[in-house]
Write an enzyme that holds these catalytic residues in place. Structure first.
Site, mmCIF file in Angstrom:
data_model
loop_
_atom_site.group_PDB
_atom_site.id
_atom_site.type_symbol
_atom_site.label_atom_id
_atom_site.label_comp_id
_atom_site.label_asym_id
_atom_site.label_seq_id
_atom_site.Cartn_x
_atom_site.Cartn_y
_atom_site.Cartn_z
ATOM 1 N N SER A 71 0.983 -1.106 -0.087
ATOM 2 C CA SER A 71 -0.006 0.160 0.059
ATOM 3 C C SER A 71 0.596 1.723 -0.495
ATOM 4 O O SER A 71 0.286 2.688 -0.264
ATOM 5 C CB SER A 71 -1.044 0.122 1.055
ATOM 6 O OG SER A 71 -0.667 -0.467 1.943
ATOM 7 N N HIS A 122 1.492 5.676 4.201
ATOM 8 C CA HIS A 122 1.020 5.861 3.003
ATOM 9 C C HIS A 122 1.258 7.371 2.782
ATOM 10 O O HIS A 122 1.316 8.014 2.029
ATOM 11 C CB HIS A 122 -0.387 6.087 3.785
ATOM 12 C CG HIS A 122 -0.981 4.785 3.776
ATOM 13 N ND1 HIS A 122 -2.361 3.508 4.147
ATOM 14 C CD2 HIS A 122 -0.112 2.905 3.356
ATOM 15 C CE1 HIS A 122 -2.459 3.235 4.149
ATOM 16 N NE2 HIS A 122 -1.003 1.641 3.463
#
Length: 176
Positions: A71, A122
């Site tokens: 991610s 992220h």
């Protein structure tokens, strides 16, 4: 000191749901990135943005922090797409350049901030990706650069270099 772990962490996942979620996001954002810059350059930029995000995350949290999953690289792809879009039109004004970047930030908030995710990984992946997207967008403004990008040989060389880097990092990690 073991920087290659920032690369190998991109391929580790916490379970089946983690893999499926990342695969679904990859199907969308990595496909879009590959269509924009080609499969080879897309793979290289994805690897660099994910690795850069993981390295910045490790610096921010210290050695006791664990972060795994693709991610970080996927949010790097979101940033890359925003940065590339901001640099795309030749006549883009500074006033309009923020729109694709704001859209990228909105996607970061939507897909990258669940309670079980590493928001900083992220965020750092997104920021590295955005910077790389802007730099790549600027580099691709010339006709020669765009012609090189359209070359299948160039795309394959970049893809194989990305895969070789990943294999080398795993070999290094397994040797320790």
């Amino acid at each position: 000191s073991e920087w290659w772990r920032a690369v190998t962490a991109l391929t580790l996942h916490a379970g089946f749901a983690h893999v499926v979620g990342n695969a679904a996001a990859c199907a969308i954002f990595v496909t879009l990135l590959g269509r924009r810059v080609g499969f080879g350059l897309g793979a290289l930029l994805l690897l660099v943005s994910g690795t850069g995000g993981n390295l910045l995350n490790a610096l921010a949290h210290g050695s006791g922090h664990f972060s795994i999953g693709a991610s970080t690289a996927i949010l790097g792809a979101v940033g890359l797409l925003g940065g590339l879009a901001a640099m795309r039109p030749r006549g883009l004004t500074l006033r309009k350049a923020w729109i694709p970047l704001a859209a990228g930030l909105a996607l970061l908030a939507m897909v990258g901030s669940s309670k079980d995710s590493d928001m900083f990984a992220h965020l750092f992946g997104f920021l590295v990706g955005t910077g790389l997207g802007v730099a790549t967008g600027l580099a691709l403004r010339g006709e020669r650069a765009r012609a090189l990008l359209r070359s299948q040989v160039t795309q394959w060389v970049l893809l194989l270099a990305s895969l070789a880097a990943l294999v080398w990092c795993w070999a290094r990690a397994l040797a320790h």
